[in-house]
Design a protein around this motif. Structure first.
Motif, mmCIF file in Angstrom:
data_model
loop_
_atom_site.group_PDB
_atom_site.id
_atom_site.type_symbol
_atom_site.label_atom_id
_atom_site.label_comp_id
_atom_site.label_asym_id
_atom_site.label_seq_id
_atom_site.Cartn_x
_atom_site.Cartn_y
_atom_site.Cartn_z
ATOM 1 N N ILE A 1 14.703 13.665 32.006
ATOM 2 C CA ILE A 1 14.298 13.662 30.601
ATOM 3 C C ILE A 1 14.006 12.235 30.159
ATOM 4 O O ILE A 1 14.704 11.294 30.548
ATOM 5 C CB ILE A 1 15.429 14.274 29.713
ATOM 6 N N ASP A 2 12.932 12.101 29.368
ATOM 7 C CA ASP A 2 12.621 10.822 28.732
ATOM 8 C C ASP A 2 12.997 11.005 27.265
ATOM 9 O O ASP A 2 12.187 11.394 26.440
ATOM 10 C CB ASP A 2 11.125 10.539 28.936
ATOM 11 N N PHE A 3 14.269 10.740 26.980
ATOM 12 C CA PHE A 3 14.838 11.150 25.685
ATOM 13 C C PHE A 3 14.454 10.234 24.524
ATOM 14 O O PHE A 3 14.480 9.017 24.646
ATOM 15 C CB PHE A 3 16.369 11.200 25.770
ATOM 16 N N HIS A 4 14.125 10.862 23.401
ATOM 17 C CA HIS A 4 13.944 10.150 22.137
ATOM 18 C C HIS A 4 14.531 10.989 21.020
ATOM 19 O O HIS A 4 14.451 12.216 21.055
ATOM 20 C CB HIS A 4 12.464 9.873 21.888
ATOM 21 N N TYR A 5 15.066 10.318 20.035
ATOM 22 C CA TYR A 5 15.610 11.032 18.877
ATOM 23 C C TYR A 5 14.464 11.687 18.102
ATOM 24 O O TYR A 5 13.324 11.200 18.143
ATOM 25 C CB TYR A 5 16.406 10.063 17.994
ATOM 26 N N PRO A 6 14.762 12.787 17.402
ATOM 27 C CA PRO A 6 13.703 13.540 16.723
ATOM 28 C C PRO A 6 12.772 12.689 15.853
ATOM 29 O O PRO A 6 11.546 12.778 15.987
ATOM 30 C CB PRO A 6 14.494 14.555 15.871
ATOM 31 N N ASN A 7 13.339 11.840 15.003
ATOM 32 C CA ASN A 7 12.471 11.054 14.125
ATOM 33 C C ASN A 7 11.583 10.096 14.895
ATOM 34 O O ASN A 7 10.435 9.865 14.535
ATOM 35 C CB ASN A 7 13.322 10.258 13.118
ATOM 36 N N GLU A 8 12.160 9.550 15.948
ATOM 37 C CA GLU A 8 11.410 8.630 16.794
ATOM 38 C C GLU A 8 10.259 9.373 17.501
ATOM 39 O O GLU A 8 9.119 8.898 17.538
ATOM 40 C CB GLU A 8 12.417 8.086 17.817
ATOM 41 N N LEU A 9 10.579 10.545 18.008
ATOM 42 C CA LEU A 9 9.569 11.333 18.729
ATOM 43 C C LEU A 9 8.451 11.787 17.784
ATOM 44 O O LEU A 9 7.272 11.804 18.160
ATOM 45 C CB LEU A 9 10.240 12.542 19.404
ATOM 46 N N LEU A 10 8.829 12.099 16.552
ATOM 47 C CA LEU A 10 7.815 12.480 15.558
ATOM 48 C C LEU A 10 6.833 11.341 15.331
ATOM 49 O O LEU A 10 5.647 11.567 15.074
ATOM 50 C CB LEU A 10 8.486 12.857 14.227
ATOM 51 N N GLN A 11 7.338 10.115 15.431
ATOM 52 C CA GLN A 11 6.468 8.962 15.162
ATOM 53 C C GLN A 11 5.717 8.462 16.392
ATOM 54 O O GLN A 11 4.756 7.700 16.268
ATOM 55 C CB GLN A 11 7.313 7.810 14.599
ATOM 56 N N ARG A 12 6.168 8.850 17.565
ATOM 57 C CA ARG A 12 5.585 8.315 18.801
ATOM 58 C C ARG A 12 4.202 8.852 19.072
ATOM 59 O O ARG A 12 3.491 8.391 19.949
ATOM 60 C CB ARG A 12 6.463 8.699 19.985
ATOM 61 N N ASN A 13 3.845 9.905 18.405
ATOM 62 C CA ASN A 13 2.573 10.561 18.686
ATOM 63 C C ASN A 13 2.077 11.131 17.366
ATOM 64 O O ASN A 13 2.850 11.334 16.446
ATOM 65 C CB ASN A 13 2.827 11.716 19.674
ATOM 66 N N ASN A 14 0.815 11.417 17.279
ATOM 67 C CA ASN A 14 0.318 12.095 16.092
ATOM 68 C C ASN A 14 0.350 13.592 16.357
ATOM 69 O O ASN A 14 -0.522 14.151 17.013
ATOM 70 C CB ASN A 14 -1.102 11.621 15.772
ATOM 71 N N TRP A 15 1.389 14.249 15.870
ATOM 72 C CA TRP A 15 1.536 15.694 16.112
ATOM 73 C C TRP A 15 0.961 16.527 14.966
ATOM 74 O O TRP A 15 1.004 17.754 15.006
ATOM 75 C CB TRP A 15 3.013 16.066 16.279
#
Lengths: 451, 451
Positions: free
Chosen positions: B26-40
């Motif tokens: 797993i390449d883990f990121h916290y939810p808020n971080e993951l939301l910002q890492r990409n344009n979803w």
């Protein structure tokens, strides 16, 4: 990997064939015959990979080509390449929606997409709740569960013996899943009151299910009028938009659902009019937190309270299911690829084809509209008795059986109330054209000419 | 087609990576971080196909590699290439299980496979009924629904107010879906009696759920003893073998389910120990016809009675769902490819790994078994307080958080009753080896050494 690529090659060839009008929609065989045509039995010993490829080819040979431009048999038709790619990715990721821990991206995409759908419904800032469930019947059952829990939260612990008799009002043309839900939930089918007009005198605690796009006629209940009654009597208002909910994406047609923003809950199946691969059904709920309270059981092996991330993303305890299939990615990826305007154009085109069919047969000799197709999502029509020799009841089944034997097209038929078998023509296939509609009518007339 | 092939290339690369021990689970990121890492976010306008490919890559980058040989986090792990190919074919066929008309082959394969599973359970000639449902929780709910209907068929029409108080007996270690089912069905969670011993005095109408392979400890209820009580008091006996049911395929281990043939219904999830891609859960029922009577609503738009083929193959009205996803093909195709003996070997290997882990840690300093692993399907163990500086409660969550941040392995933990957080080690991944078990223990010790 070579094996997987070989299967992919088989699938790509099948897809090309499915969109080809010269291919049959179906290579029909009766069940007993099909059982004998191939060795489908399970054995103790392994088969070779070549045998497995043969099984794949055989399975596809006898499959219904649901992507075929002349397949009109169900509300779910067509095959979108981006949706399909997304479903293949989903299978490959092979995970479960219950926790952020094992499905971080999919959980976020469900969050983003449900919020967008609630915005389209018209709830302020897209606030509320929701879930993707295994089909519209389960989404409707969730709504009934929430309605009951909202009024009588003690029902969760104490069961139905602790509450007064509950009643669900719905139209006589609502989907049968309302009755299935009532039976399962211990409400009982006799407490589903199918009304023609709205009842003003309520002696029981009710929930109201309005239908946006009925299954048989594609008709719309008057949501604003219903919401007024629901408000007055404090009734939970559910809108079953499994079929018609997608019209919310069309600026031209969304007026048919005016008042949907007043609902407490809405079922909306992107696997129907939006042609997302099966299954993809959403239940949207206006009140936040209710689903969690209604369904949670705090399983400590899944929803540990001392995890290191924001636990609000562990959405599994809202669900009736424990494990839950990832149904979101195909919808999300298609939405990215098409944009909202792409879905709108696709939906508008399906309704345009439906209007074309309406205009084509409304004055055509030998046809009669069963329901006014002008305000409907799809068309129901019958061949008139004076054009045929036999009984009108037998006409549609015989023509349908011939369609399947020739494999040229497929359309549904049924009786309803005092009406004998009529055709129910559903257009949700983005690959269909005006010519395919022409073909359908010609084919019905060709296959029925001796009847 | 080029686009689909490009996605396939991305997926094939992902699969190779997933089986590589040098890749992170797993390449883990916290939810808020993951939301910002990409344009979803979803847009009005369409994206390009290149953008879509980027979205696919991003989704896989942050996905959990559930096929990874060091992923032990859930009961469902691993990725079978034949199962995956079958799931891709299923998506491509894009149809619905409700009628033979639209899913001829899949309906037949469900028939063939359910019969085979009933033979393995030990019901005469494999007679009986069954359905593939969206997960074990729904399968268990079906069983409760059938038990209730069998004793009080009037409940379907008249609801729970027409019947005496119903009670479900189950062990305190049964799955939470029994309570979810009781809440949904209007029985109420307070009427789920969690027993340590069997009650001999029954004042209510009961159903009994025995568990074959409990979720937390992997333990087996004594089915023969339970069946004797059920017979004496005319109680519906359901066996929840969602996790342990697969042991029926192992000549070495199936004795743990001795007495299962006396059950009225059995839940058995091939997506767990048999590593069939998610979702694949079966409910098997001994009595023929009961499911149909319990759930049917005779929708005339789907189940026309004047179709030209044998209507017993239109199985949709047995289901709670209307549309039902095709879950059968991946199981059927894997069964063909492995044969029954292939599944047996796979299951035996998983249990052998579990035994290896048991022997490795049973006398190891600093470990304590939470439950006797010798008769269990998986192992629960805790790190002892005298080996660590902090509170024992915090040890497992901290180690687990570190596992996810390093991405090296994933295993579950939880508290239970008066027991503080312990590790729950599940082995269902056919790709795991003795070395991976060694690695897990080393990794737990490495990540926890400063605690």
């Amino acid at each position: 990997m070579t094996f997987l690529q070989e299967v992919v090659d088989i699938l790509l060839a099948y897809i090309v064939e499915s969109f080809d009008r010269d291919t049959k929609v179906i290579d029909f065989h009766y069940p007993n015959e099909l059982l004998q045509r191939n060795n489908w039995e399970l054995q103790d010993d392994p088969a070779t990979l070549d045998d497995i490829l043969i099984s794949c080819r055989a399975t596809l040979k006898y499959a219904i080509k649901t992507a075929h431009p002349r397949y009109f048999n169900q509300l779910s038709t067509g095959l979108d390449m981006v949706g399909l790619a997304a479903d293949w990715l989903t299978s490959t990721a092979n995970t479960n929606m219950f926790t952020y821990e094992v499905a971080p991206v999919f959980v976020l995409l469900e969050y983003v997409t449900l919020k967008k759908m609630r915005e389209i419904i018209g709830w302020p800032d897209g606030r509320g709740d929701g879930i993707f469930s295994p089909g519209g019947a389960i989404s409707n059952m969730y709504a009934m569960l929430l309605a009951r829990f909202k009024m009588f939260p003690e029902v969760k612990e104490k069961g139905m013996s602790s509450v007064p008799r509950l009643v669900a009002f719905t139209s006589e043309h609502s989907h049968f899943s309302i009755k299935k839900g009532a039976a399962a939930l211990g409400i009982g089918t006799e407490s589903v009151i199918c009304i023609k007009k709205l009842c003003k005198q309520l002696s029981f605690i009710p929930l109201q299910c309005a239908t946006a796009g009925t299954t048989v006629y594609g008709a719309f209940d008057p949501l604003i009028a219903i919401s007024d009654v629901c408000k007055k009597y404090n009734i939970w208002m559910h809108v079953d938009g499994a079929w018609g909910g997608s019209l919310l994406m069309s600026r031209r047609h969304r007026w048919k659902l005016d008042g949907v923003d007043r609902a407490n809950s809405v079922t909306w199946n992107p696997h129907k009019m939006m042609s997302v691969p099966l299954q993809c059904s959403a239940l949207l709920v206006r009140e936040e937190g209710l689903m969690q309270n209604c369904n949670q059981m705090h399983a400590c092996y899944l929803f540990q309270q001392d995890k290191h991330y924001d636990l609000s993303y562990d959405t599994g305890d809202k669900a009736l299911q424990c494990g839950r299939h990832v149904d979101i990615f195909k919808l999300w990826l298609m939405w990215r690829a098409k944009g909202t305007i792409g879905f709108e154009a696709q939906i508008d085109k399906c309704l345009e084809l439906s209007e074309y069919l309406y205009n084509k047969i409304k004055d055509r000799e030998g046809y009669e509209m069963v329901f006014d197709g002008k305000v409907s999502l799809h068309l129901t029509f019958t061949l008139l008795k004076n054009t045929v020799h036999g009984s009108l009841t037998q006409v549609a089944p015989v023509i349908k059986a011939r369609m399947m034997e020739y494999g040229t097209t497929m359309v549904s038929y049924q009786p309803q109330g005092d009406k004998v078998n009529f055709f129910r023509m559903v257009i949700s296939n983005p690959a269909a054209t005006f010519e395919d509609i022409d073909f359908l009518i010609e084919e019905i007339e060709r296959l029925g000419q001796d009847l």
